[in-house]
Motif scaffolding. Sequence first.
Motif, PDB file in Angstrom:
ATOM      1  N   ASN A 123       0.820  -1.211   0.000  1.00 32.90           N
ATOM      2  CA  ASN A 123       0.000   0.000   0.000  1.00 32.90           C
ATOM      3  C   ASN A 123       0.858   1.267   0.000  1.00 32.90           C
ATOM      4  O   ASN A 123       0.502   2.274  -0.598  1.00 32.90           O
ATOM      5  CB  ASN A 123      -0.958  -0.003   1.180  1.00 32.90           C
ATOM      6  N   ALA A 124       2.016   1.197   0.682  1.00 30.52           N
ATOM      7  CA  ALA A 124       2.904   2.359   0.727  1.00 30.52           C
ATOM      8  C   ALA A 124       3.443   2.684  -0.665  1.00 30.52           C
ATOM      9  O   ALA A 124       3.799   3.814  -0.962  1.00 30.52           O
ATOM     10  CB  ALA A 124       4.065   2.081   1.691  1.00 30.52           C
ATOM     11  N   LYS A 125       3.507   1.670  -1.521  1.00 25.04           N
ATOM     12  CA  LYS A 125       3.997   1.884  -2.884  1.00 25.04           C
ATOM     13  C   LYS A 125       2.858   2.127  -3.861  1.00 25.04           C
ATOM     14  O   LYS A 125       3.003   1.951  -5.068  1.00 25.04           O
ATOM     15  CB  LYS A 125       4.814   0.675  -3.335  1.00 25.04           C
ATOM     16  N   GLY A 126       1.689   2.456  -3.340  1.00 17.72           N
ATOM     17  CA  GLY A 126       0.576   2.788  -4.226  1.00 17.72           C
ATOM     18  C   GLY A 126      -0.380   1.649  -4.476  1.00 17.72           C
ATOM     19  O   GLY A 126      -1.227   1.721  -5.370  1.00 17.72           O
ATOM     20  N   GLY A 127      -0.264   0.571  -3.702  1.00 20.13           N
ATOM     21  CA  GLY A 127      -1.198  -0.549  -3.830  1.00 20.13           C
ATOM     22  C   GLY A 127      -0.968  -1.335  -5.097  1.00 20.13           C
ATOM     23  O   GLY A 127       0.107  -1.266  -5.709  1.00 20.13           O
ATOM     24  N   VAL A 128      -1.965  -2.095  -5.501  1.00 18.28           N
ATOM     25  CA  VAL A 128      -1.855  -2.894  -6.697  1.00 18.28           C
ATOM     26  C   VAL A 128      -2.947  -2.463  -7.678  1.00 18.28           C
ATOM     27  O   VAL A 128      -4.112  -2.314  -7.287  1.00 18.28           O
ATOM     28  CB  VAL A 128      -1.891  -4.417  -6.390  1.00 18.28           C
ATOM     29  N   LEU A 129      -2.566  -2.211  -8.913  1.00 19.12           N
ATOM     30  CA  LEU A 129      -3.475  -1.664  -9.934  1.00 19.12           C
ATOM     31  C   LEU A 129      -4.130  -0.390  -9.413  1.00 19.12           C
ATOM     32  O   LEU A 129      -5.299  -0.128  -9.676  1.00 19.12           O
ATOM     33  CB  LEU A 129      -4.543  -2.695 -10.327  1.00 19.12           C
ATOM     34  N   GLY A 130      -3.374   0.370  -8.593  1.00 14.42           N
ATOM     35  CA  GLY A 130      -3.874   1.623  -8.050  1.00 14.42           C
ATOM     36  C   GLY A 130      -4.871   1.459  -6.916  1.00 14.42           C
ATOM     37  O   GLY A 130      -5.412   2.445  -6.421  1.00 14.42           O
ATOM     38  N   ARG A 131      -5.128   0.212  -6.487  1.00 14.12           N
ATOM     39  CA  ARG A 131      -6.086  -0.002  -5.396  1.00 14.12           C
ATOM     40  C   ARG A 131      -5.367  -0.534  -4.151  1.00 14.12           C
ATOM     41  O   ARG A 131      -4.418  -1.313  -4.276  1.00 14.12           O
ATOM     42  CB  ARG A 131      -7.148  -1.024  -5.847  1.00 14.12           C
ATOM     43  N   PRO A 132      -5.806  -0.124  -2.941  1.00 17.04           N
ATOM     44  CA  PRO A 132      -5.148  -0.625  -1.726  1.00 17.04           C
ATOM     45  C   PRO A 132      -5.548  -2.082  -1.422  1.00 17.04           C
ATOM     46  O   PRO A 132      -6.618  -2.522  -1.814  1.00 17.04           O
ATOM     47  CB  PRO A 132      -5.662   0.308  -0.630  1.00 17.04           C
ATOM     48  N   ILE A 133      -4.650  -2.765  -0.727  1.00 19.92           N
ATOM     49  CA  ILE A 133      -4.926  -4.137  -0.265  1.00 19.92           C
ATOM     50  C   ILE A 133      -5.554  -4.067   1.119  1.00 19.92           C
ATOM     51  O   ILE A 133      -5.090  -3.302   1.971  1.00 19.92           O
ATOM     52  CB  ILE A 133      -3.607  -4.938  -0.173  1.00 19.92           C
ATOM     53  N   LYS A 134      -6.606  -4.823   1.331  1.00 17.51           N
ATOM     54  CA  LYS A 134      -7.176  -4.938   2.682  1.00 17.51           C
ATOM     55  C   LYS A 134      -7.169  -6.385   3.103  1.00 17.51           C
ATOM     56  O   LYS A 134      -7.487  -7.271   2.310  1.00 17.51           O
ATOM     57  CB  LYS A 134      -8.613  -4.399   2.696  1.00 17.51           C
ATOM     58  N   ILE A 135      -6.785  -6.603   4.360  1.00 20.30           N
ATOM     59  CA  ILE A 135      -6.728  -7.980   4.870  1.00 20.30           C
ATOM     60  C   ILE A 135      -7.964  -8.233   5.727  1.00 20.30           C
ATOM     61  O   ILE A 135      -8.234  -7.509   6.678  1.00 20.30           O
ATOM     62  CB  ILE A 135      -5.459  -8.199   5.725  1.00 20.30           C
ATOM     63  N   LEU A 136      -8.722  -9.263   5.362  1.00 24.56           N
ATOM     64  CA  LEU A 136      -9.902  -9.653   6.123  1.00 24.56           C
ATOM     65  C   LEU A 136      -9.512 -10.872   6.961  1.00 24.56           C
ATOM     66  O   LEU A 136      -9.180 -11.923   6.417  1.00 24.56           O
ATOM     67  CB  LEU A 136     -11.015 -10.013   5.132  1.00 24.56           C
ATOM     68  N   GLN A 137      -9.516 -10.709   8.317  1.00 24.00           N
ATOM     69  CA  GLN A 137      -9.022 -11.787   9.174  1.00 24.00           C
ATOM     70  C   GLN A 137     -10.125 -12.745   9.611  1.00 24.00           C
ATOM     71  O   GLN A 137     -11.263 -12.340   9.803  1.00 24.00           O
ATOM     72  CB  GLN A 137      -8.464 -11.221  10.477  1.00 24.00           C
ATOM     73  N   TRP A 138      -9.729 -13.979   9.835  1.00 21.75           N
ATOM     74  CA  TRP A 138     -10.628 -14.956  10.462  1.00 21.75           C
ATOM     75  C   TRP A 138      -9.807 -15.776  11.450  1.00 21.75           C
ATOM     76  O   TRP A 138      -8.772 -16.318  11.083  1.00 21.75           O
ATOM     77  CB  TRP A 138     -11.257 -15.873   9.408  1.00 21.75           C
ATOM     78  N   ASP A 139     -10.304 -15.885  12.675  1.00 25.97           N
ATOM     79  CA  ASP A 139      -9.629 -16.679  13.694  1.00 25.97           C
ATOM     80  C   ASP A 139     -10.157 -18.110  13.643  1.00 25.97           C
ATOM     81  O   ASP A 139     -11.312 -18.353  13.984  1.00 25.97           O
ATOM     82  CB  ASP A 139      -9.872 -16.070  15.069  1.00 25.97           C
ATOM     83  N   THR A 140      -9.321 -19.063  13.228  1.00 29.05           N
ATOM     84  CA  THR A 140      -9.778 -20.462  13.152  1.00 29.05           C
ATOM     85  C   THR A 140      -9.782 -21.123  14.520  1.00 29.05           C
ATOM     86  O   THR A 140     -10.322 -22.202  14.686  1.00 29.05           O
ATOM     87  CB  THR A 140      -8.848 -21.306  12.263  1.00 29.05           C
ATOM     88  N   LYS A 141      -9.119 -20.513  15.505  1.00 25.50           N
ATOM     89  CA  LYS A 141      -8.947 -21.094  16.845  1.00 25.50           C
ATOM     90  C   LYS A 141      -8.270 -22.473  16.772  1.00 25.50           C
ATOM     91  O   LYS A 141      -8.303 -23.240  17.729  1.00 25.50           O
ATOM     92  CB  LYS A 141     -10.286 -21.234  17.574  1.00 25.50           C
TER      93      LYS A 141
END
Lengths: 393, 298
Positions: A70-88
Amino acid sequence: MTRAAVHRAAAVCAAAGLLGASAAPSALAAAHKASGPPIVIGLASPLTGSEASYGQSNLKAVLLAAAQVNAKGGVLGRPIKILQWDTKGDPATGVAGANYFVTQNVTAVIGFFNSSISIPASAVLHRAGIPMVSAASTNPKLTEQGFKNVFRVCGTDNFQGTDQALYLYKVLHVKTAVALNDEEVYGEGVSQYFQQEFKKLGGKILLSEGVSANQTDFSSLLTQIKALHPGAVEFGGFYTAAGLMVKQAAALGLKTIWMQDDGTIGPEYTQIGGKATVGTYLSSEPAPQNLASARTFVAQYVAKYHSQPTEFAGYYYDALMLIVHAIQVAKGTDHAAVIAALAKTKNFPGVTGPITFNAQGNNVTATYLIFKVLPNLSQVPVWNPVTGRSLPA
Amino acid sequence: MIAQEIVNGLVLGAIYALMALGYTMVYGILRLINFAQGSLYTVGAYVAFLLVPATTGLERATPILQLAVLLLAAMLATGVLAVLVDLIAYRPLRRAPLFASLVSSLAMMVLLENLVQVVVGAQPETFPTLISTTPWLIGPLAVTPAQVVLVAVAVLLMAGLQLFTQRTRLGRAMRAVAVSHDTAAMMGIPVNRVIALTFFLGGALGAAAGILVGLNFGTITFNMGDLAGLKAFTAAVLGGIGNIPGAVVGAVVLGLLESLSATVIPTQWTDAITFGVLILVLALRPRGILGERVAERV
């Protein structure tokens, strides 16, 4: 928990994840004009429970990679977002996560750490056609299902068992061995591949036996083994049983060469087994700290989080970078195009080494190393099975 | 090899015996199988573990003194906890059907185990090596000082318990309550206090077993009491539940059976053998080896 409750919990987790992922890099990303709707990548890992230390470190590695992209401008001009899931660390919770990622229509998924979760979860993602990159599940079955959407950046258990046999037979000239396992999918797998290769090389397996989970007293079995005078004892399992076994073997005066698997890398094994673990061997994927190629990654990780990355963290970092690369190649987030781009991966410069996928989606260049426990109880790599060379201890 | 397996079996038997005594004493008095006994064993091991830093000064004098202090402190604390368990979980149900107390004991087992997990975490802890585990090699036989101390402490505690129940007024009161609560009460015996004392002794012996296991194996975990508890229960049934010498005999027989069976049957079947014995004893000889009272179905 009802399905609705699971989804509510997931939404809370996800919201927390989005905050964690976007808070730090947002200022930088804005400067480089990463705009437009974010590209969402799912990350499923055991964030709580007995494997939480791994899960948390994996998450940090992925967040670090996302922040850098994201600091380098993301990918294809769009930011990356991480969606987390806790599997426990629980298969049912993990598969619920795969379903959640499907409803959220994420671009790709990194997960699910435990082989016992990755295998059923991969079927869910396969039906939805979502690309999945595994960065820690080493059971061969994961990539033997014929799912074109599944890739693996780390090694598999058969590499590990094979490498153990090679080292014992070829380097230490051991001709007879006892093979033990903890009767779990993972430990039994490693031990089976070890026995296969050891016999193929010309070695003799004197005894192959399972021990029951939660067993703490191995003295009867070790008494039997002592009478067999094996050149080596191989054990497929985890640190508690491994440490206790080595310790009790010493108490029985059983002198042999011990070969453990990567369930024993880390301080727990030597803490439990104490002085008896000195001189024992184990096979493990290299931790980032063992790799020259991961030096920058380790430095960046330590600078950001003030703690050391755990052994799989490098693979998680690479998994995200690989997905970002595939999105760039595919020029979009279409699932089929991203899968096609991932499948063509060749010599991708990962921090864990070059990554090349075969037709099954396995990283053919993933390596294991043989480690030895030194008198100060540290575990150091002594042999690289790929080059066949000893490493300076 | 057989001689070595006998040594291994005696060590196991000594641990099972201490725990089995807790089951059998409570059963003898209340006809209740106190499943919380396995958790008390875990608590005992952890109390000692947490007290180790406070007692390191004693180690310099002699490790045996440190071990004695740890044993006494953990046995006392766990004994008191066992009395509390009785007070909270069983005393209110004294006149209720036995089944209610049984469910209550299962609940206490889960509760105590999870409390330990919350307080100390799920990771295994390394118990310090107070007594050396480097073996003395006598021909083909290997015996560690820790094993000798383990068996010696177990025998001392069991002998003490035997003296207490047979030779003291309180011990006689315990035996009287075991025969009949009502008759004992009519003779002026404070029944509830005697029951509390029984729980105290059972908990203290369980704690001792937990510490000795930590000492010998060097590792303790929050769920260590699960399997050990079931095995000790099997030992108590094997010897004749409710019968104090029976628990010791049952435990030693079970320990020897487990280790000697390894010479002919792969060890992954050890647990199957143990619980197979339990089923056989319940089906064919519910009185057990030395039993006087028929084990009731619960």
